[in-house]
Design an enzyme around this catalytic site. Structure first.
Site, PDB file in Angstrom:
ATOM      1  N   CYS A  94       0.828  -1.214   0.000  1.00  0.00           N
ATOM      2  CA  CYS A  94       0.000   0.000   0.000  1.00  0.00           C
ATOM      3  C   CYS A  94       0.863   1.266   0.000  1.00  0.00           C
ATOM      4  CB  CYS A  94      -0.914  -0.024   1.220  1.00  0.00           C
ATOM      5  SG  CYS A  94      -1.814   1.490   1.501  1.00  0.00           S
ATOM      6  N   CYS A  97      -0.001   3.956   2.717  1.00  0.00           N
ATOM      7  CA  CYS A  97       0.443   3.514   4.047  1.00  0.00           C
ATOM      8  C   CYS A  97       1.829   4.056   4.373  1.00  0.00           C
ATOM      9  CB  CYS A  97       0.452   1.992   4.132  1.00  0.00           C
ATOM     10  SG  CYS A  97      -1.173   1.243   3.994  1.00  0.00           S
TER      11      CYS A  97
END
Length: 171
Positions: A94, A97
Site C-alpha cells: 500500500c 500507508c
C-alpha cells in the site's frame, strides 16, 4: 469517529488476482502512477518515459519509533495497556500507508511516554484486522483502557491525527 479519504488501498485478499500488464500503473490499486503511490516489496529502479529513475523501497518498521504488534501480542500491548494506544493498520503493498507511517513515526517520537504507537500488518494478522472490520488501509485506531475510541481512515494531515490523539488523551 470515522473519517474517510480517497487515498486508501483496498484489501488485496478481497480483490481478484492481478493480471500481468506491462504498465506499472495497472499493477497496483492506485488511481494514478507516481513515485509516492507505488510500493514495491524490494528495491528496484523504474525508468519513466522521460528517462529519469525513481527509487522505491518497502515500508520498514525495524527503524521505526512505532513498534510492530501482532495477533499474539495484541492483547497485552493494546487491550491491557494502561497508556493510550495508537495502532496503524498497513500492508506492504500500500503506497498511502508509507505516507501515514512517516506521520505515525513522528507522532511516536512526539508523544513518547504519553501514547504507545504500534503498526500492524493487516495481511499477516488478518484476524485482528477482521475483528476491527478493517476493509481498506491505511487505518489508524486509537484505544484507551482497551476500548477503541477513534478511527481514522485514509491518508490525513498530521494535525488531523494530533487532534484525534488529544481528544483521546483528554477523555
Amino acid at each position: 469517529m470515522a473519517v474517510s479519504s480517497s487515498s486508501m488501498c483496498l484489501n488485496a485478499g478481497r480483490l481478484p488476482p492481478a493480471r500481468s500488464i506491462s504498465s506499472p500503473s495497472r499493477l497496483f490499486p492506485v488511481t494514478s502512477f507516481s513515485p509516492r503511490s507505488l510500493l514495491l516489496s524490494d528495491r528496484r529502479s523504474l525508468v519513466s518515459s522521460s528517462g529519469s529513475r525513481f527509487r522505491f523501497s518497502a515500508l520498514c518498521v525495524r527503524d521505526s519509533k512505532a513498534a510492530e504488534v501482532t495477533q499474539s501480542s495484541w492483547e497485552n500491548s493494546v487491550l491491557k495497556s494502561e497508556t493510550p494506544v495508537l495502532v496503524e493498520f498497513y500492508t506492504s503493498w500500500c503506497g498511502p500507508c508509507r505516507m501515514v507511517h512517516r506521520i505515525i513515526n513522528e507522532i511516536a517520537g512526539d508523544y513518547a511516554g504519553k501514547l504507545n504507537c504500534y503498526v500492524l500488518d493487516a495481511d499477516s494478522d488478518a484476524l485482528v484486522a477482521e475483528e476491527y472490520e478493517i476493509k481498506a488501509v491505511p487505518v489508524v485506531l486509537l484505544f484507551k483502557n482497551g476500548e477503541k475510541r477513534e478511527s481514522i481512515m485514509g491518508t490525513m494531515p498530521k494535525k488531523f491525527y494530533i487532534s484525534a490523539i488529544e481528544r483521546v488523551l483528554n477523555s
